[in-house]
Design a protein around this motif. Structure first.
Motif, short mmCIF file in Angstrom:
data_model
loop_
_atom_site.label_atom_id
_atom_site.label_comp_id
_atom_site.label_asym_id
_atom_site.label_seq_id
_atom_site.Cartn_x
_atom_site.Cartn_y
_atom_site.Cartn_z
N ASP A 211 0.82 -1.21 0.00
CA ASP A 211 0.00 0.00 0.00
C ASP A 211 0.85 1.26 0.00
OD1 ASP A 211 -1.65 -2.15 0.63
OD2 ASP A 211 -2.98 -0.96 1.87
N ALA A 212 2.04 1.19 0.60
CA ALA A 212 2.90 2.38 0.67
C ALA A 212 3.23 2.91 -0.72
CB ALA A 212 4.18 2.05 1.43
N THR A 213 3.30 2.03 -1.71
CA THR A 213 3.59 2.47 -3.08
C THR A 213 2.49 3.39 -3.59
OG1 THR A 213 4.79 0.40 -3.52
CG2 THR A 213 4.06 1.67 -5.43
N ALA A 214 1.23 2.97 -3.42
CA ALA A 214 0.11 3.79 -3.88
C ALA A 214 -0.03 5.05 -3.03
CB ALA A 214 -1.19 2.99 -3.83
N LEU A 215 0.23 4.94 -1.74
CA LEU A 215 0.12 6.12 -0.88
C LEU A 215 1.19 7.15 -1.21
CD1 LEU A 215 -0.68 4.25 2.47
CD2 LEU A 215 -2.27 5.63 1.11
N ALA A 216 2.39 6.68 -1.54
CA ALA A 216 3.45 7.60 -1.98
C ALA A 216 3.05 8.29 -3.28
CB ALA A 216 4.77 6.85 -2.15
N PRO A 374 0.09 15.68 8.15
CA PRO A 374 -0.51 14.46 7.59
C PRO A 374 -1.35 14.75 6.36
CG PRO A 374 -1.68 15.14 9.56
CD PRO A 374 -0.48 16.03 9.46
N MET A 375 -1.28 13.87 5.39
CA MET A 375 -2.02 14.08 4.15
C MET A 375 -3.51 13.77 4.36
SD MET A 375 -1.30 12.36 0.40
CE MET A 375 -2.12 10.82 0.77
N PRO A 376 -4.40 14.69 3.95
CA PRO A 376 -5.84 14.40 4.07
C PRO A 376 -6.23 13.20 3.21
CG PRO A 376 -5.43 16.74 3.61
CD PRO A 376 -4.14 16.02 3.39
N GLN A 377 -7.27 12.51 3.65
CA GLN A 377 -7.77 11.38 2.88
C GLN A 377 -8.30 11.86 1.53
OE1 GLN A 377 -7.71 7.77 2.40
NE2 GLN A 377 -8.07 7.92 4.60
N PRO A 378 -7.80 11.32 0.41
CA PRO A 378 -8.31 11.75 -0.90
C PRO A 378 -9.77 11.34 -1.10
CG PRO A 378 -6.21 10.57 -1.09
CD PRO A 378 -6.70 10.35 0.29
N GLU A 379 -10.40 11.95 -2.08
CA GLU A 379 -11.72 11.49 -2.47
C GLU A 379 -11.63 10.03 -2.91
OE1 GLU A 379 -13.59 15.69 -4.24
OE2 GLU A 379 -13.21 13.98 -5.57
N THR A 380 -12.71 9.30 -2.70
CA THR A 380 -12.72 7.87 -3.05
C THR A 380 -12.34 7.66 -4.51
OG1 THR A 380 -14.37 7.34 -1.36
CG2 THR A 380 -14.17 5.81 -3.22
N ALA A 381 -12.92 8.46 -5.39
CA ALA A 381 -12.64 8.30 -6.82
C ALA A 381 -11.19 8.63 -7.13
CB ALA A 381 -13.57 9.20 -7.64
N ALA A 382 -10.60 9.58 -6.41
CA ALA A 382 -9.18 9.91 -6.63
C ALA A 382 -8.29 8.75 -6.21
CB ALA A 382 -8.82 11.16 -5.84
N THR A 383 -8.62 8.13 -5.09
CA THR A 383 -7.84 6.97 -4.63
C THR A 383 -7.90 5.84 -5.65
OG1 THR A 383 -8.20 7.50 -2.30
CG2 THR A 383 -7.65 5.23 -2.82
N VAL A 384 -9.10 5.55 -6.15
CA VAL A 384 -9.26 4.48 -7.14
C VAL A 384 -8.48 4.80 -8.41
CG1 VAL A 384 -10.93 3.28 -8.60
CG2 VAL A 384 -11.46 3.71 -6.20
N THR A 385 -8.51 6.06 -8.84
CA THR A 385 -7.78 6.46 -10.05
C THR A 385 -6.29 6.20 -9.90
OG1 THR A 385 -9.42 8.15 -10.63
CG2 THR A 385 -7.21 8.41 -11.55
N ILE A 386 -5.72 6.58 -8.78
CA ILE A 386 -4.28 6.37 -8.57
C ILE A 386 -3.97 4.89 -8.39
CG2 ILE A 386 -2.38 6.85 -6.97
CD1 ILE A 386 -3.47 9.68 -6.73
N ASN A 387 -4.88 4.15 -7.76
CA ASN A 387 -4.69 2.69 -7.68
C ASN A 387 -4.51 2.10 -9.08
OD1 ASN A 387 -5.01 2.80 -4.93
ND2 ASN A 387 -7.06 1.89 -4.91
N ARG A 388 -5.32 2.56 -10.01
CA ARG A 388 -5.24 2.05 -11.38
C ARG A 388 -3.90 2.42 -12.04
NH1 ARG A 388 -9.06 0.30 -9.21
NH2 ARG A 388 -11.22 0.13 -9.95
N LEU A 389 -3.43 3.64 -11.76
CA LEU A 389 -2.15 4.07 -12.33
C LEU A 389 -0.99 3.24 -11.79
CD1 LEU A 389 -2.57 7.97 -12.16
CD2 LEU A 389 -2.69 6.52 -14.21
N VAL A 390 -1.05 2.92 -10.51
CA VAL A 390 0.05 2.20 -9.86
C VAL A 390 0.00 0.71 -10.14
CG1 VAL A 390 1.07 1.57 -7.63
CG2 VAL A 390 0.31 3.92 -8.04
#
Length: 401
Positions: A211-216, A374-390
């Motif tokens: 998960d650290a990869t996507a969080l970075a 601390p980084m604020p929690q991204p929007e759900t759709a933003a998190t999913v978008t970056i998951n796809r990129l990573v």
């Protein structure tokens, strides 16, 4: 004359006798009082019978399965044993909480599709993955089975694990947004006086517990889009974000086992840090602590890049649906309330997680500094978008077999 006086006394006494109406009223009061006493005794008896029935678990035993990230599973199961020993009764069921470790990608696939109890075990009533990248994917795929908003159990900031020499060269001057350039440019570490080291050689693991990869990548996205608050879907879809993630991933050195811990171990065991195939990897502070807690001389260093710090938040995802019984839902809530008590939460913080309980002593590598931004929690759709990129179009880290 004596007979006459006797007759008058009897008549006088009859005249002074108790009224029949008054006697009837008194009897009615006594009767009502008796009924009230009997009613309350009956009520107390019913209450005692109810309490006894509950104590005897008239509905039987109910097992409450929970799947958790391997980092927290053993500790949570230990706390679950203590909880079960208290004899919890929920909705007239004796509940037994059982926590087992589970691969996040496998769990997500099972919950998003059809759960196979033969292959995966009992369907969980709750899931605690390493971070909310999984909550975002599940809430996108199956919002109907997520009960409420996930709450963080414990947390761990994401940092970079590097050789001590590289951390000294960075000297607090490294920023998240520099990573794509430092990854792609030859001899980029020359800007920090280490030109012979080449580029940053940042590993981008996509195996289990990565998960650290996507969080970075989220932290980089915030920096390159100059986002001041919550990372939005529009931000995540920016061409600059896609190109930045591609720059970090393209040609990234491979972790020996596909995990951040495997990459960090590669750095720590290199005989010549400058020649190591990996110079840096994003990792949770807790994992870095566990890897180095016995070191008296640092083999690795904890580097905290500038900008908002991403956080692995270990969310408690409460599940719902026809496969989750009401007593299991209630038991999950009671169990995690039990876990949140400082004496129980200390079992987790002693492992290097952050929470409302004492932290372990500092080590040669990990000092548990205050996370000032601390980084604020991204929007759900933003998190999913970056998951796809990573991780690619199927999302989520691949299972390491």
């Amino acid at each position: 004359m004596a007979h006459h006086r006797s007759t008058d006394r009897g008549a006088s006494m009859r005249g002074r006798g108790v009224s029949r109406g008054l006697v009837g009223a008194l009897l009615a009061v006594v009767l009502v009082a008796a009924v009230v006493v009997v009613w309350f005794q009956l009520g107390d008896r019913i209450d005692r019978q109810g309490e006894q029935a509950a104590g005897n678990c008239v509905e039987g035993r109910s097992t409450v399965p929970i799947i958790a990230d391997p980092d927290v599973a053993d500790a949570l199961n230990s706390i679950a044993t203590e909880y079960t020993e208290t004899g919890p009764v929920v909705r007239d069921h004796c509940v037994v909480v059982e926590v087992r470790p589970g691969d996040a990608k496998v769990t997500l696939d099972g919950l998003s599709g059809t759960w196979d109890p033969v292959a995966l075990g009992a369907r969980p009533a709750a899931w605690v993955p390493q971070s909310s990248i999984w909550a975002a994917d599940l809430m996108t795929a199956r919002p109907d089975i997520v009960d409420g908003n996930p709450a963080s159990l414990v947390s761990s900031p994401v940092v970079l694990a590097t050789a001590p020499q590289l951390a000294e060269a960075f000297d607090g001057q490294l920023d998240w947004q520099q990573l794509p350039t430092l990854q792609q440019r030859d001899a980029s570490l020359g800007a920090f006086g280490l030109g012979s080291w080449g580029s940053i050689r940042l590993a981008m693991p996509v195996g289990a517990q990565s998960d650290a990869t996507a969080l970075a990548a989220q932290a980089v996205a915030m920096q390159v889009t100059r986002t001041m608050g919550t990372l939005t879907e529009q931000d995540a879809n920016s061409p600059r974000v896609a190109s930045s993630v591609e720059a970090m991933s393209s040609g990234a050195p491979q972790s020996p086992d596909g995990t951040p811990v495997g990459a960090a171990r590669e750095i720590a065991e290199a005989s010549d840090p400058g020649e190591s195939p990996i110079h840096a990897v994003a990792i949770t502070e807790q994992a870095l602590y566990q890897l180095t807690r016995e070191d008296t001389t640092p083999r690795l260093a904890e580097v905290i890049p500038g900008g908002p710090t991403p956080i692995a938040d270990y969310p408690i995802i409460r599940l719902s649906g026809e496969d989750v019984a009401p007593e299991q839902t209630d038991a999950v809530a009671e169990f995690f309330e039990f876990v949140s008590q400082p004496e129980h939460l200390a079992v987790l913080t002693d492992l290097g997680f952050r929470g409302d309980a004492p932290m372990p002593p500092k080590t040669a590598t990990v000092t548990f500094p205050l996370t000032e931004n601390p980084m604020p929690q991204p929007e759900t759709a933003a998190t999913v978008t970056i998951n796809r990129l990573v991780y690619g179009p199927d999302s989520g880290p691949a299972t390491v077999g």
